[in-house]
Scaffold this motif. Structure first.
Motif, PDB file in Angstrom:
ATOM      1  N   LEU A 226       0.834  -1.198   0.000  1.00  0.00           N
ATOM      2  CA  LEU A 226       0.000   0.000   0.000  1.00  0.00           C
ATOM      3  C   LEU A 226       0.877   1.260   0.000  1.00  0.00           C
ATOM      4  CD1 LEU A 226      -2.983   0.769   0.002  1.00  0.00           C
ATOM      5  CD2 LEU A 226      -2.932   0.746   2.501  1.00  0.00           C
ATOM      6  N   CYS A 227       2.001   1.200   0.750  1.00  0.00           N
ATOM      7  CA  CYS A 227       2.945   2.331   0.762  1.00  0.00           C
ATOM      8  C   CYS A 227       3.405   2.625  -0.661  1.00  0.00           C
ATOM      9  CB  CYS A 227       4.182   1.996   1.604  1.00  0.00           C
ATOM     10  SG  CYS A 227       3.901   2.093   3.357  1.00  0.00           S
ATOM     11  N   GLU A 228       3.762   1.553  -1.363  1.00  0.00           N
ATOM     12  CA  GLU A 228       4.281   1.704  -2.725  1.00  0.00           C
ATOM     13  C   GLU A 228       3.258   2.425  -3.605  1.00  0.00           C
ATOM     14  OE1 GLU A 228       6.937  -1.817  -3.242  1.00  0.00           O
ATOM     15  OE2 GLU A 228       5.653  -2.005  -5.001  1.00  0.00           O
ATOM     16  N   THR A 229       2.008   1.999  -3.479  1.00  0.00           N
ATOM     17  CA  THR A 229       0.964   2.575  -4.323  1.00  0.00           C
ATOM     18  C   THR A 229       0.653   4.027  -3.950  1.00  0.00           C
ATOM     19  OG1 THR A 229       0.027   0.374  -4.358  1.00  0.00           O
ATOM     20  CG2 THR A 229      -1.362   2.110  -5.217  1.00  0.00           C
ATOM     21  N   LEU A 230       0.744   4.340  -2.656  1.00  0.00           N
ATOM     22  CA  LEU A 230       0.303   5.656  -2.200  1.00  0.00           C
ATOM     23  C   LEU A 230       1.449   6.639  -1.963  1.00  0.00           C
ATOM     24  CD1 LEU A 230      -2.516   4.593   0.298  1.00  0.00           C
ATOM     25  CD2 LEU A 230      -2.708   5.184  -2.123  1.00  0.00           C
ATOM     26  N   GLY A 231       2.696   6.192  -2.232  1.00  0.00           N
ATOM     27  CA  GLY A 231       3.816   7.121  -2.107  1.00  0.00           C
ATOM     28  C   GLY A 231       4.325   7.310  -0.689  1.00  0.00           C
ATOM     29  N   ALA A 232       4.073   6.336   0.192  1.00  0.00           N
ATOM     30  CA  ALA A 232       4.697   6.368   1.524  1.00  0.00           C
ATOM     31  C   ALA A 232       5.909   5.437   1.499  1.00  0.00           C
ATOM     32  CB  ALA A 232       3.701   5.905   2.572  1.00  0.00           C
ATOM     33  N   ASP A 233       6.764   5.532   2.520  1.00  0.00           N
ATOM     34  CA  ASP A 233       7.962   4.694   2.574  1.00  0.00           C
ATOM     35  C   ASP A 233       7.869   3.764   3.783  1.00  0.00           C
ATOM     36  OD1 ASP A 233      10.530   3.620   3.013  1.00  0.00           O
ATOM     37  OD2 ASP A 233      11.453   5.297   1.953  1.00  0.00           O
ATOM     38  N   ILE A 234       7.828   2.476   3.520  1.00  0.00           N
ATOM     39  CA  ILE A 234       7.617   1.497   4.600  1.00  0.00           C
ATOM     40  C   ILE A 234       8.720   1.585   5.658  1.00  0.00           C
ATOM     41  CG2 ILE A 234       8.850  -0.425   3.506  1.00  0.00           C
ATOM     42  CD1 ILE A 234       5.623  -0.812   5.512  1.00  0.00           C
ATOM     43  N   GLU A 235       9.916   2.002   5.276  1.00  0.00           N
ATOM     44  CA  GLU A 235      10.998   2.085   6.268  1.00  0.00           C
ATOM     45  C   GLU A 235      10.711   3.192   7.282  1.00  0.00           C
ATOM     46  OE1 GLU A 235      13.814   0.042   6.889  1.00  0.00           O
ATOM     47  OE2 GLU A 235      12.402  -1.159   5.722  1.00  0.00           O
ATOM     48  N   ASN A 236      10.153   4.296   6.813  1.00  0.00           N
ATOM     49  CA  ASN A 236       9.750   5.352   7.754  1.00  0.00           C
ATOM     50  C   ASN A 236       8.578   4.877   8.615  1.00  0.00           C
ATOM     51  OD1 ASN A 236      11.685   7.161   6.895  1.00  0.00           O
ATOM     52  ND2 ASN A 236      10.370   8.006   5.286  1.00  0.00           N
ATOM     53  N   VAL A 237       7.641   4.207   7.964  1.00  0.00           N
ATOM     54  CA  VAL A 237       6.469   3.709   8.691  1.00  0.00           C
ATOM     55  C   VAL A 237       6.909   2.710   9.761  1.00  0.00           C
ATOM     56  CG1 VAL A 237       4.316   2.406   8.458  1.00  0.00           C
ATOM     57  CG2 VAL A 237       4.960   4.091   6.709  1.00  0.00           C
ATOM     58  N   ARG A 238       7.848   1.860   9.385  1.00  0.00           N
ATOM     59  CA  ARG A 238       8.356   0.859  10.342  1.00  0.00           C
ATOM     60  C   ARG A 238       8.974   1.539  11.557  1.00  0.00           C
ATOM     61  NH1 ARG A 238      13.368  -1.714  11.194  1.00  0.00           N
ATOM     62  NH2 ARG A 238      14.340  -0.521   9.532  1.00  0.00           N
ATOM     63  N   ARG A 239       9.770   2.573  11.318  1.00  0.00           N
ATOM     64  CA  ARG A 239      10.389   3.263  12.452  1.00  0.00           C
ATOM     65  C   ARG A 239       9.326   3.887  13.344  1.00  0.00           C
ATOM     66  NH1 ARG A 239      13.531   7.672  11.471  1.00  0.00           N
ATOM     67  NH2 ARG A 239      12.777   7.930   9.352  1.00  0.00           N
ATOM     68  N   GLY A 240       8.336   4.441  12.690  1.00  0.00           N
ATOM     69  CA  GLY A 240       7.277   5.096  13.454  1.00  0.00           C
ATOM     70  C   GLY A 240       6.441   4.114  14.257  1.00  0.00           C
ATOM     71  N   VAL A 241       6.098   3.011  13.624  1.00  0.00           N
ATOM     72  CA  VAL A 241       5.258   2.008  14.300  1.00  0.00           C
ATOM     73  C   VAL A 241       6.059   1.305  15.402  1.00  0.00           C
ATOM     74  CG1 VAL A 241       4.093  -0.220  13.964  1.00  0.00           C
ATOM     75  CG2 VAL A 241       3.772   1.614  12.289  1.00  0.00           C
ATOM     76  N   GLY A 242       7.303   0.937  15.082  1.00  0.00           N
ATOM     77  CA  GLY A 242       8.125   0.154  16.021  1.00  0.00           C
ATOM     78  C   GLY A 242       8.510   0.933  17.266  1.00  0.00           C
ATOM     79  N   ALA A 243       8.425   2.261  17.198  1.00  0.00           N
ATOM     80  CA  ALA A 243       8.790   3.075  18.364  1.00  0.00           C
ATOM     81  C   ALA A 243       7.711   3.037  19.441  1.00  0.00           C
ATOM     82  CB  ALA A 243       9.044   4.517  17.928  1.00  0.00           C
ATOM     83  N   ASP A 244       6.556   2.497  19.095  1.00  0.00           N
ATOM     84  CA  ASP A 244       5.479   2.345  20.081  1.00  0.00           C
ATOM     85  C   ASP A 244       5.832   1.182  21.006  1.00  0.00           C
ATOM     86  OD1 ASP A 244       3.071   1.620  21.398  1.00  0.00           O
ATOM     87  OD2 ASP A 244       1.885   2.517  19.787  1.00  0.00           O
ATOM     88  N   ASP A 245       5.953   1.476  22.313  1.00  0.00           N
ATOM     89  CA  ASP A 245       6.323   0.417  23.267  1.00  0.00           C
ATOM     90  C   ASP A 245       5.362  -0.762  23.233  1.00  0.00           C
ATOM     91  OD1 ASP A 245       8.588   1.480  24.183  1.00  0.00           O
ATOM     92  OD2 ASP A 245       7.714   2.402  25.995  1.00  0.00           O
ATOM     93  N   ARG A 246       4.097  -0.473  22.909  1.00  0.00           N
ATOM     94  CA  ARG A 246       3.121  -1.575  22.898  1.00  0.00           C
ATOM     95  C   ARG A 246       3.361  -2.506  21.715  1.00  0.00           C
ATOM     96  NH1 ARG A 246      -1.992   2.144  22.532  1.00  0.00           N
ATOM     97  NH2 ARG A 246      -0.550   2.966  20.987  1.00  0.00           N
ATOM     98  N   ILE A 247       4.075  -2.033  20.699  1.00  0.00           N
ATOM     99  CA  ILE A 247       4.301  -2.835  19.496  1.00  0.00           C
ATOM    100  C   ILE A 247       5.737  -3.353  19.459  1.00  0.00           C
ATOM    101  CG2 ILE A 247       4.324  -2.784  16.961  1.00  0.00           C
ATOM    102  CD1 ILE A 247       2.090  -0.622  17.173  1.00  0.00           C
ATOM    103  N   GLY A 248       6.709  -2.468  19.657  1.00  0.00           N
ATOM    104  CA  GLY A 248       8.121  -2.875  19.643  1.00  0.00           C
ATOM    105  C   GLY A 248       8.646  -3.001  18.223  1.00  0.00           C
ATOM    106  N   PRO A 249       9.969  -2.908  18.056  1.00  0.00           N
ATOM    107  CA  PRO A 249      10.540  -2.815  16.717  1.00  0.00           C
ATOM    108  C   PRO A 249      10.825  -4.153  16.003  1.00  0.00           C
ATOM    109  CG  PRO A 249      12.232  -2.451  18.371  1.00  0.00           C
ATOM    110  CD  PRO A 249      10.963  -2.681  19.121  1.00  0.00           C
ATOM    111  N   ALA A 250      10.777  -5.286  16.709  1.00  0.00           N
ATOM    112  CA  ALA A 250      11.227  -6.540  16.085  1.00  0.00           C
ATOM    113  C   ALA A 250      10.193  -7.086  15.095  1.00  0.00           C
ATOM    114  CB  ALA A 250      11.507  -7.583  17.164  1.00  0.00           C
TER     115      ALA A 250
END
Ligand code: NAD
Length: 443
Positions: A226-250
Motif C-alpha cells: 500500500l505504501c508503494e501505491t500511495l507514495g509512503a515509505d515502509i521504512e519510515n512507517v516501520r520506524r514510526g510504528v516500532g517506536a510504540d512500546d506496545r508494538i516494539g521494533p522486532a
C-alpha cells in the motif's frame, strides 16, 4: 552437573547439546545419521552456525560432549533425555511425528530408573500426551514427559540459547519441574525467565509465538504494498510504528516474505490443528496467503520493468539462504524468485557466503554460483538482493556500476537495475548515482 542425552543433532539438538555442555553438564548427542556423526566425531560441524565451531570441539575435548548412534545406552546413562528430532510438514500440513514417536518408543524400551523425557521439537498440542502413551506400556519405571519448546533463531542460535527471553516448561509433575530447574540453573542464575505451565499451554506457546511473528511480517508486507501505491515509505512507517512500546521494533521489516524451517511449517501445522478442532484462524490464513504473494513480488517487479520474456538477460542474485548467518535453504524465498526468473528465460548468477552447497543441491547447474558478490554481477542487467547478509549492506557501488551491463542503444528497459528485496539500501543515493532502484514499499 547432570547427565543429559539430546536425541537429534540438527540445528536445535546440536546447539542445545553444545550449550548444555558449555554450562557444565555431561551431554551425549544421539543421531541416526552416520554421515553427520562422522563429521562431528572428526571435530567438524555438519551445519553453519556461528559460535558452534569453537564450542563443540572445546567441550568434546573436555569430555563433556559426545556423539553416538547408541540411543539405548544414552537413555540408560542419563537422567534427562531431550527429543530434538525434526518434525517436518506432512502432506496435509500437519507436523509429521514419525521421528518423535520412533524415538519415544526406543526411550520407553530402555528406561532403567526415573527419567525426564523432554520434548524440545516443535510438536502439535497433545503430542506430549502421545509420547507418554507410547512410553508407558514399555516400562514399569517412573518417568515424566515435559514440554520445553525451543525459541532459538538460526544464525544467532548460540546467543539465543545462552540468553533466552524465556524458558518455557510445561509439566504436570513437581519432580520433573525440579529437574528442569536444576538443568537450567546456570541460565536462570543469570536472570533468564523460567515459566512453568501445563503441558498443552507450553506446546501452544511455541506455535502461537511463531504464528504471531509470521503475522507481523505478513502485516508489514501488505502495508508495504500500500505504501508503494500511495507514495509512503515502509521504512519510515516501520520506524514510526516500532517506536510504540506496545508494538516494539522486532519483526516489522518488509521484504521478500518469510521462509526457513520454522515459520511456514509451524503456521501450516497450527492451521491444520485448528481445522481438525473445527476452529477458524482467519488471521493465520491471511498470513499465509500474504506471504505467498510476497514471494513473487520481486519477480513481478522485474517483469513490470523488463517484460515477461527475460531471455538474453542476466540477473545477479545476492543471497540465497532464507536469512543471513545461516546456510539453511528450507523454504527460502530465493527459490521461487530464481525459479520464476529461470522460467521466464533469464540467466542467473548467484552468490551466498554460506549457502553455496545447500543451494547447489536445489539448483544444480541451472544457475552459476559465483565466488564473491562482484563476480555474480559481471555483465548483469539487474541485481536482486534476496538475503540480508551484512556484506551486501555497503558494497563498492562504483565497482557495481562498472561491472553491470550498460544500456544498449534505443533500449527502454532499465539499465543497472537494483531490486532490494530486504530494503538494505538508500534509494535516493543510488538513484542519484544513476542506478534504477526498487525496494519493497520504498519511495
Ligand atoms: P534438523 O533436521 O536440523 O535436525 C533433526 C535431526 O534429528 C537430524 O540430524 C536427524 O538425523 C535426527 N533424527 C531424525 N530421526 C532420528 C532418530 N530416530 N534418531 C536419532 N536422530 C534422528 O531439525 P532442527 O532444525 O534441529 O529442528 C528440530 C526440531 O526443533 C523441529 O521440531 C523444529 O521445528 C524445532 N525448532 C527448530 C528451530 C530452528 O531454528 N531450526 C527453532 C526452534 C525449534
Amino acid at each position: 552437573m547432570m547427565n543429559v542425552a539430546v536425541v537429534g543433532t540438527g540445528y536445535v539438538g546440536l546447539v542445545a547439546g553444545a550449550c548444555f555442555a558449555e554450562l557444565g553438564h555431561h551431554v551425549v548427542c544421539v543421531d541416526n545419521n552416520q554421515a553427520k556423526l562422522a563429521i562431528l566425531r572428526a571435530g567438524r560441524l555438519p551445519i553453519y552456525e556461528p559460535g558452534l565451531e569453537e564450542m563443540v570441539p572445546k567441550n568434546a575435548s573436555r569430555g563433556r560432549l559426545r556423539f553416538t548412534d547408541d540411543l539405548a545406552t544414552a537413555v540408560r546413562e542419563c537422567e534427562v533425555v531431550f527429543i530434538a528430532v525434526g518434525t517436518p510438514p506432512g502432506e496435509d500440513g500437519s507436523a509429521d511425528l514419525r521421528h518423535v514417536m520412533a524415538v519415544a518408543s526406543q526411550i520407553g524400551k530402555n528406561i532403567n530408573g526415573f527419567k525426564v523425557v523432554v520434548v524440545k521439537s516443535t510438536v502439535p498440542i497433545g503430542t506430549c500426551d502421545k509420547v507418554r502413551a507410547m512410553i508407558a506400556p514399555e516400562t514399569t519405571h517412573p518417568f515424566a514427559v515435559v514440554s520445553n519448546p525451543e525459541f532459538l533463531r538460526e544464525g544467532v542460535a548460540v546467543g539465543d540459547f545462552m540468553h533466552p527471553d524465556r524458558i518455557v516448561v510445561g509439566a504436570d509433575s513437581e519432580q520433573a519441574v525440579e529437574v528442569m530447574r536444576r538443568l537450567y540453573r546456570p541460565l536462570t542464575a543469570e536472570g533468564a525467565k523460567f515459566l512453568v505451565m501445563d503441558v498443552r499451554s507450553s506446546e501452544m506457546t511455541k506455535y502461537a509465538s511463531n504464528a504471531m511473528l509470521a503475522a507481523r511480517i505478513s502485516f508489514m508486507n501488505e502495508i508495504s504494498a500500500l505504501c508503494e501505491t500511495l507514495g509512503a515509505d515502509i521504512e519510515n512507517v516501520r520506524r514510526g510504528v516500532g517506536a510504540d512500546d506496545r508494538i516494539g521494533p522486532a519483526f516489522l521489516k518488509a521484504g521478500v516474505g518469510y521462509g526457513g524451517s520454522c515459520f511456514p511449517k509451524d503456521v501450516a501445522a497450527l492451521l491444520r490443528t485448528a481445522q481438525d478442532a473445527g476452529v477458524t484462524l482467519g488471521i493465520l490464513d491471511a498470513t499465509v496467503s500474504a506471504n505467498d504473494r510476497q514471494k513473487s513480488r520481486l519477480v513481478t517487479m522485474v517483469q513490470e520493468d523488463f517484460g515477461g520474456d527475460l531471455r538474453g538477460l542476466k540477473f545477479g542474485v545476492w543471497g540465497l539462504a532464507f536469512k543471513s548467518q545461516t546456510d539453511d535453504m528450507r523454504e527460502a524465498p530465493s527459490v521461487p524468485i530464481i525459479e520464476g526468473l529461470l522460467a521466464a528465460g533469464a540467466t542467473i548468477s548467484a552468490y551466498d557466503p554460506a549457502a553455496r552447497e545447500t543451494a547447489g543441491a536445489i539448483f544444480g547447474d541451472r544457475i552459476t554460483f559465483a565466488n564473491d558478490p562482484y563476480q555474480a554481477i559481471e555483465g548483469a542487467d539487474a541485481v536482486l538482493l534476496v538475503t540480508e547478509w551484512a556484506e551486501f549492506t555497503a558494497p563498492d557501488w562504483e565497482r557495481v556500476w562498472a561491472l553491470m551491463r550498460e544500456r544498449r542503444d534505443g533500449e527502454t528497459r532499465p539499465a543497472r537495475a537494483l531490486y532490494d528485496g530486504r530494503n538494505l539500501w538508500e534509494p535516493r543515493d543510488l538513484i542519484a548515482q544513476g542506478f534504477s532502484y526498487r525496494g519493497i514499499g520504498r519511495r
